[in-house]
Design a protein around this motif. Structure first.
Motif, PDB file in Angstrom:
ATOM      1  N   ALA A 181       5.078  -3.070  -6.088  1.00  0.00           N
ATOM      2  CA  ALA A 181       3.951  -2.199  -6.418  1.00  0.00           C
ATOM      3  C   ALA A 181       4.354  -1.138  -7.444  1.00  0.00           C
ATOM      4  N   ALA A 182       5.546  -0.592  -7.282  1.00  0.00           N
ATOM      5  CA  ALA A 182       6.016   0.408  -8.242  1.00  0.00           C
ATOM      6  C   ALA A 182       6.228  -0.205  -9.622  1.00  0.00           C
ATOM      7  N   THR A 183       6.736  -1.426  -9.655  1.00  0.00           N
ATOM      8  CA  THR A 183       6.924  -2.099 -10.939  1.00  0.00           C
ATOM      9  C   THR A 183       5.586  -2.337 -11.629  1.00  0.00           C
ATOM     10  N   ALA A 184       4.582  -2.757 -10.858  1.00  0.00           N
ATOM     11  CA  ALA A 184       3.261  -2.973 -11.437  1.00  0.00           C
ATOM     12  C   ALA A 184       2.668  -1.669 -11.950  1.00  0.00           C
ATOM     13  N   ALA A 185       2.916  -0.571 -11.239  1.00  0.00           N
ATOM     14  CA  ALA A 185       2.370   0.724 -11.664  1.00  0.00           C
ATOM     15  C   ALA A 185       2.985   1.208 -12.967  1.00  0.00           C
ATOM     16  N   ARG A 186       4.153   0.687 -13.332  1.00  0.00           N
ATOM     17  CA  ARG A 186       4.800   1.081 -14.584  1.00  0.00           C
ATOM     18  C   ARG A 186       4.286   0.273 -15.779  1.00  0.00           C
ATOM     19  N   THR A 187       3.336  -0.634 -15.549  1.00  0.00           N
ATOM     20  CA  THR A 187       2.781  -1.408 -16.651  1.00  0.00           C
ATOM     21  C   THR A 187       2.087  -0.470 -17.638  1.00  0.00           C
ATOM     22  N   PRO A 188       2.365  -0.581 -18.925  1.00  0.00           N
ATOM     23  CA  PRO A 188       1.759   0.347 -19.898  1.00  0.00           C
ATOM     24  C   PRO A 188       0.240   0.186 -19.978  1.00  0.00           C
ATOM     25  N   ARG A 189      -0.443   1.297 -20.204  1.00  0.00           N
ATOM     26  CA  ARG A 189      -1.867   1.348 -20.543  1.00  0.00           C
ATOM     27  C   ARG A 189      -2.772   0.828 -19.423  1.00  0.00           C
ATOM     28  N   ILE A 190      -2.386   0.949 -18.187  1.00  0.00           N
ATOM     29  CA  ILE A 190      -3.300   0.573 -17.115  1.00  0.00           C
ATOM     30  C   ILE A 190      -4.252   1.728 -16.835  1.00  0.00           C
ATOM     31  N   ALA A 191      -5.384   1.415 -16.255  1.00  0.00           N
ATOM     32  CA  ALA A 191      -6.398   2.428 -15.980  1.00  0.00           C
ATOM     33  C   ALA A 191      -5.916   3.385 -14.895  1.00  0.00           C
ATOM     34  N   PRO A 192      -6.368   4.637 -14.918  1.00  0.00           N
ATOM     35  CA  PRO A 192      -5.950   5.599 -13.884  1.00  0.00           C
ATOM     36  C   PRO A 192      -6.283   5.136 -12.467  1.00  0.00           C
ATOM     37  N   ALA A 193      -7.456   4.505 -12.280  1.00  0.00           N
ATOM     38  CA  ALA A 193      -7.820   4.025 -10.941  1.00  0.00           C
ATOM     39  C   ALA A 193      -6.852   2.944 -10.469  1.00  0.00           C
ATOM     40  N   THR A 194      -6.398   2.106 -11.382  1.00  0.00           N
ATOM     41  CA  THR A 194      -5.433   1.065 -11.030  1.00  0.00           C
ATOM     42  C   THR A 194      -4.099   1.679 -10.636  1.00  0.00           C
ATOM     43  N   ALA A 195      -3.658   2.650 -11.426  1.00  0.00           N
ATOM     44  CA  ALA A 195      -2.400   3.315 -11.108  1.00  0.00           C
ATOM     45  C   ALA A 195      -2.488   4.040  -9.761  1.00  0.00           C
ATOM     46  N   TYR A 196      -3.641   4.639  -9.490  1.00  0.00           N
ATOM     47  CA  TYR A 196      -3.808   5.337  -8.207  1.00  0.00           C
ATOM     48  C   TYR A 196      -3.737   4.345  -7.040  1.00  0.00           C
ATOM     49  N   ALA A 197      -4.420   3.216  -7.167  1.00  0.00           N
ATOM     50  CA  ALA A 197      -4.392   2.205  -6.106  1.00  0.00           C
ATOM     51  C   ALA A 197      -2.988   1.686  -5.876  1.00  0.00           C
ATOM     52  N   LEU A 198      -2.246   1.472  -6.943  1.00  0.00           N
ATOM     53  CA  LEU A 198      -0.868   1.000  -6.791  1.00  0.00           C
ATOM     54  C   LEU A 198       0.012   2.068  -6.158  1.00  0.00           C
ATOM     55  N   GLY A 199      -0.262   3.342  -6.467  1.00  0.00           N
ATOM     56  CA  GLY A 199       0.495   4.409  -5.821  1.00  0.00           C
ATOM     57  C   GLY A 199       0.226   4.475  -4.324  1.00  0.00           C
ATOM     58  N   VAL A 200      -1.046   4.310  -3.936  1.00  0.00           N
ATOM     59  CA  VAL A 200      -1.379   4.287  -2.510  1.00  0.00           C
ATOM     60  C   VAL A 200      -0.719   3.087  -1.840  1.00  0.00           C
ATOM     61  N   LEU A 201      -0.736   1.947  -2.534  1.00  0.00           N
ATOM     62  CA  LEU A 201      -0.116   0.737  -1.992  1.00  0.00           C
ATOM     63  C   LEU A 201       1.388   0.933  -1.815  1.00  0.00           C
ATOM     64  N   HIS A 202       2.033   1.563  -2.783  1.00  0.00           N
ATOM     65  CA  HIS A 202       3.467   1.824  -2.673  1.00  0.00           C
ATOM     66  C   HIS A 202       3.768   2.709  -1.474  1.00  0.00           C
ATOM     67  N   ALA A 203       2.982   3.770  -1.305  1.00  0.00           N
ATOM     68  CA  ALA A 203       3.200   4.661  -0.158  1.00  0.00           C
ATOM     69  C   ALA A 203       2.966   3.929   1.158  1.00  0.00           C
ATOM     70  N   ASP A 204       1.971   3.048   1.193  1.00  0.00           N
ATOM     71  CA  ASP A 204       1.693   2.278   2.405  1.00  0.00           C
ATOM     72  C   ASP A 204       2.882   1.399   2.772  1.00  0.00           C
ATOM     73  N   GLN A 205       3.470   0.750   1.796  1.00  0.00           N
ATOM     74  CA  GLN A 205       4.612  -0.124   2.087  1.00  0.00           C
ATOM     75  C   GLN A 205       5.854   0.683   2.463  1.00  0.00           C
ATOM     76  N   ARG A 206       6.003   1.861   1.905  1.00  0.00           N
ATOM     77  CA  ARG A 206       7.131   2.701   2.329  1.00  0.00           C
ATOM     78  C   ARG A 206       6.931   3.193   3.770  1.00  0.00           C
ATOM     79  N   HIS A 207       5.692   3.395   4.175  1.00  0.00           N
ATOM     80  CA  HIS A 207       5.434   3.706   5.586  1.00  0.00           C
ATOM     81  C   HIS A 207       5.792   2.513   6.468  1.00  0.00           C
ATOM     82  N   GLU A 208       5.563   1.295   5.961  1.00  0.00           N
ATOM     83  CA  GLU A 208       5.979   0.093   6.697  1.00  0.00           C
ATOM     84  C   GLU A 208       7.504   0.073   6.838  1.00  0.00           C
ATOM     85  N   VAL A 209       8.202   0.500   5.804  1.00  0.00           N
ATOM     86  CA  VAL A 209       9.658   0.591   5.875  1.00  0.00           C
ATOM     87  C   VAL A 209      10.058   1.546   6.999  1.00  0.00           C
ATOM     88  N   GLU A 210       9.406   2.687   7.037  1.00  0.00           N
ATOM     89  CA  GLU A 210       9.716   3.682   8.064  1.00  0.00           C
ATOM     90  C   GLU A 210       9.417   3.137   9.465  1.00  0.00           C
TER      91      GLU A 210
END
Length: 447
Positions: A398-427
């Motif tokens: 998810a973090a790698t996808a969020a680093r894709t250049p020129r993505i829309a802010p809503a897309t980046a936000y969704a990927l950030g939420v997804l990244h945090a969700d998976q890190r909670h799964e890690v915890e």
């Protein structure tokens, strides 16, 4: 003073150490050859191919791990050479399924975060270790209720007899997209998702990707984005997150499907190479003959105990380095530490847990030689570490996808939420593992 000691089955082997190791390796070599034959006979049956590949990798890992642990009893040069080749084979064959299950996991998470999937069981609810609710591959024969407090990670896991998971590389990817559709999307959402399929969220097409493959990718992407964006007009959905989730799903679908295709090609090349045929020939000889060293003539119980205890000490030492005291506190947020730092920071935090997973597997294989049969405690601890690894890799994707250049802010936000969700799964996986580890060890009073 107390020292941890892992619980063990009561069954022990008899005879010489060489006979015990040979019996185990002969059985694993036979499994390897049967899986190889099934893989060749499966043809276009993708489910059968995936099942054969899973069995092939499981046998490869067991042979490689046994050669590593009991190397003092074997011909060192022969053991090192075969172990290296089997590790290469298992790693190569695992990549395709890893991409498939990672995509399925992330799309399921996006659906859950968008409100289109049922809520996962709350902490303390009884949840089977695997079943119809599991999305990420198949589990082994060991089944037991998930310990209370395991959190969302209980819905994600993959392993075969507590080994690395496997599912069909092609069918599971498309199946994830089909499941992601889940119904008919709204008229306003689907066109927007389709349009985004050709937007800058995806970047440029991969080199060598023809029009036909782009058409297939567009179809799959539309289906994935349809479900992810279903809640744009629903009362419970957040419009910005739903649109971003649809675009994030399309982006992840494209990136991970491309990675899966490359892994599939690499696996086919490996299975057709002279290097693989040399490995298969060596395993075929192993099924009937094992090059033993002088130490293998000793009694099985005493001789095998030394390398097995060394493997256990390495495991206990690695577990002692883990922050289990902190992991025992739910919602300690350690898995989110350095979440905005460089990617290497997250990898450094997860590395000790991955090392424990590897050492636990070696210890379990050694115990299978010493005590024939499966230890459910060790298997379940391994499954929890598999979940930890899966969640960590999904967060990295998810973090790698969020680093894709020129993505829309809503897309980046969704990927950030997804990244945090998976890190909670890690915890959550860390919390569940420390609970399981307390039951896997017993306090022994030193004299």
């Amino acid at each position: 003073m107390h020292s941890p000691e892992l619980s063990r089955p009561d069954t022990v082997v008899a005879g010489t150490a060489g006979e015990a190791v040979a019996h185990y390796l002969h059985a694993q070599a036979a499994d390897f050859l049967r899986s190889l034959r099934r893989h060749g006979e499966s043809g276009a049956e993708t489910a059968a191919v995936a099942d054969a590949a899973r069995s092939l990798r499981a046998a490869s890992r067991r042979i490689s791990g046994t050669l590593h642990t009991f190397r003092p009893l074997l011909d060192p040069a022969w053991a090192d050479g075969l172990r290296t080749e089997l590790a290469w084979l298992a790693t190569t064959l695992a990549q395709e399924h890893a991409c498939t299950s990672r995509l399925s996991r992330l799309l399921d998470a996006l659906s859950r975060l968008s409100g289109t999937a049922p809520l996962p069981p709350a902490r303390g609810e009884s949840l089977p270790l695997y079943g119809s609710a599991a999305h990420n591959g198949s589990f082994g024969a060991e089944s037991r209720p998930h310990p209370a407090g395991s959190g969302p990670a209980a819905a994600h896991g993959r392993t075969g007899t507590a080994d690395i998971h496997d599912a069909d590389g092609h069918a599971a990817g498309n199946g994830a997209a089909t499941a992601l559709a889940g119904g008919h999307g709204t008229g306003a959402t689907a066109p927007a998702a389709l349009e985004d399929g050709h937007s800058t969220d995806h970047g440029t097409p991969a080199a060598g990707e023809g029009p036909a493959s782009r058409g297939v990718r567009a179809t799959v992407t539309t289906t994935a984005a349809d479900r992810a964006g279903r809640t744009a007009g629903s009362p419970s959905g957040n419009g910005a997150l739903a649109v971003g989730a649809a675009r994030a799903a399309a982006l992840l679908e494209r990136q991970l499907t491309l990675a899966r295709t490359r892994a599939h090609s690499a696996a086919l090349q490996a299975l057709g190479s002279s290097r693989f045929h040399a490995v298969a020939d060596a395993v075929a000889l192993l099924a009937s003959e094992l090059p033993l060293g002088p130490a293998a003539a000793g009694p099985a119980t005493e001789t095998l105990a030394l390398p097995a205890q060394a493997a256990e000490r390495r495991l206990l030492g690695a577990v002692a380095e883990l922050p289990l005291r902190r992991a025992a506190h739910p919602y300690n947020a350690e898995a989110l530490f350095s979440g905005l730092a460089a990617a290497s920071a997250g990898e450094a935090q997860d590395a000790p847990w991955h090392e424990v997973r590897r050492l636990l597997r070696l210890h379990r294989y050694a115990q299978e030689v010493l005590h024939p049969g499966t230890d459910p405690v060790l298997c379940h601890a391994g499954i929890l570490l598999d979940r930890h690894r899966d969640a960590a890799e999904a967060a990295a994707a998810a973090a790698t996808a969020a680093r894709t250049p020129r993505i829309a802010p809503a897309t980046a936000y969704a990927l950030g939420v997804l990244h945090a969700d998976q890190r909670h799964e890690v915890e959550a996986a860390r919390f569940a593992f420390q609970q399981e580890w307390r039951h896997a060890t017993t306090a022994v009073t030193a004299p």
